[in-house]
Design an enzyme around this catalytic site. Sequence first.
Site, PDB file in Angstrom:
ATOM      1  N   CYS A 119       0.817  -1.222   0.000  1.00 36.31           N
ATOM      2  CA  CYS A 119       0.000   0.000   0.000  1.00 36.31           C
ATOM      3  C   CYS A 119       0.845   1.264   0.000  1.00 36.31           C
ATOM      4  O   CYS A 119       0.597   2.202  -0.766  1.00 36.31           O
ATOM      5  CB  CYS A 119      -0.983  -0.006   1.170  1.00 36.31           C
ATOM      6  N   HIS A 161      -2.637   0.994   6.743  1.00 30.88           N
ATOM      7  CA  HIS A 161      -2.974   1.064   5.320  1.00 30.88           C
ATOM      8  C   HIS A 161      -2.999   2.524   4.879  1.00 30.88           C
ATOM      9  O   HIS A 161      -3.226   3.432   5.683  1.00 30.88           O
ATOM     10  CB  HIS A 161      -4.340   0.413   5.081  1.00 30.88           C
ATOM     11  N   HIS A 215      -5.963   2.526  -4.083  1.00 31.51           N
ATOM     12  CA  HIS A 215      -5.036   1.942  -3.106  1.00 31.51           C
ATOM     13  C   HIS A 215      -4.651   0.540  -3.535  1.00 31.51           C
ATOM     14  O   HIS A 215      -5.273  -0.060  -4.428  1.00 31.51           O
ATOM     15  CB  HIS A 215      -5.675   1.922  -1.706  1.00 31.51           C
TER      16      HIS A 215
END
Length: 390
Positions: free
Chosen positions: A276, A336, A348
Amino acid sequence: MKLLKTTWPIAILLTLVWSGCHTDSWRQIGRLEEINDSIRVTYAPDKRVAVYDISLLYDKGQVKIIGETNLPAALEVLEEQLLLQEIRVDNQAITLPDSSVGEMTYALVNNSVCNIRSEARHSAELATQALLGMTLKVLKRTGEWYLVQTADGYISWVDHGGVQLMTASEQLRWSKSPQVIYLHNYGNVYADAEESTIVSDVVLGDRLVARQQSGDHVEVAFPDGRLGYVRQSEVTDFKTWKENVSATGDGVVDYALDLLGTPYLWGGTSTKGVDCSGFTKTAYLMNGYVIPRDASQQIHAGEVVDPALKFEGLAKGDLMFFGRAATDTTQQRVTHVGLWMGDSTFVHASRNVRVSSVDPASEFYDESNTNRYLGSRRYLGNERGISKWY
């Protein structure tokens, strides 16, 4: 992505070599421990970007400083503070780069993508990656592995096959040579302009020394001296590109969307695979920005936006963070990160690079991440903790 083991408590390592330990002696040991811990917290709060593996041994009123660090200023402060305690100090600590490196204090990435691991073994966790032509600082050598530091400060291990070692003067010569940057997600370097055989693959952001034009191709050189040809249409002059690239929200999002479908890879920061934060790092890198490596580091750079956590006031390219909110007994935990695209959507890397939404009415609604939203940061226009491409 941990690199170094936690330094043992000094009280365990301290050796008292006289009979009868007096209370004053233990108090002095406590003061020494506090001094070392304070310097560690001040100079090396994040082990991912600093080495401060320093311990103390206490022997008959003398303190030995042992271990290693890449922070000579921190080591100097430690010695000064210990001398103020009116005790003898024997500084045996090693300052990195150490003697195992010799004059080869730099390494140029020699593969399209170089895997950098948390420990000096191929089975170790993938910590991060670096791209062809990027410069790494070499801190020490263990067998065929090198402890290196990337341009974003990350410290981990690379095997000898992925890099070309260089002296400072050789690295300077490389950096001043005319170069091209590769601007497609994937491609090849060929042995000749007829593309008869492949020398290497190349990916977005790779850099090679440009030698001469040959029809629709450019002859290029690798850090180890290999020669090849890339298609002229797939590269551009790096210096010109770097001087003219202008980071905008639209630009960051455009590069992010070019990575749609890229597989998730823990530790990945290239078009071959991204995690990420490696995904957001790559999108910003291609807009001329070097941002921190991990999501838990990225949240401390730039400017806070949307403090009320209502997805308001966000602009394209803002970084959105997700994880576990702080409680009375636990700290916030960032796990994240994604890029805001506008219209309630963000892009993402989760399973692969994809678009999600914070709008319950959207077919792309991501309920899980929406419910663990921690806030956002704006890098464009506020470059705290960020640098321009090297």
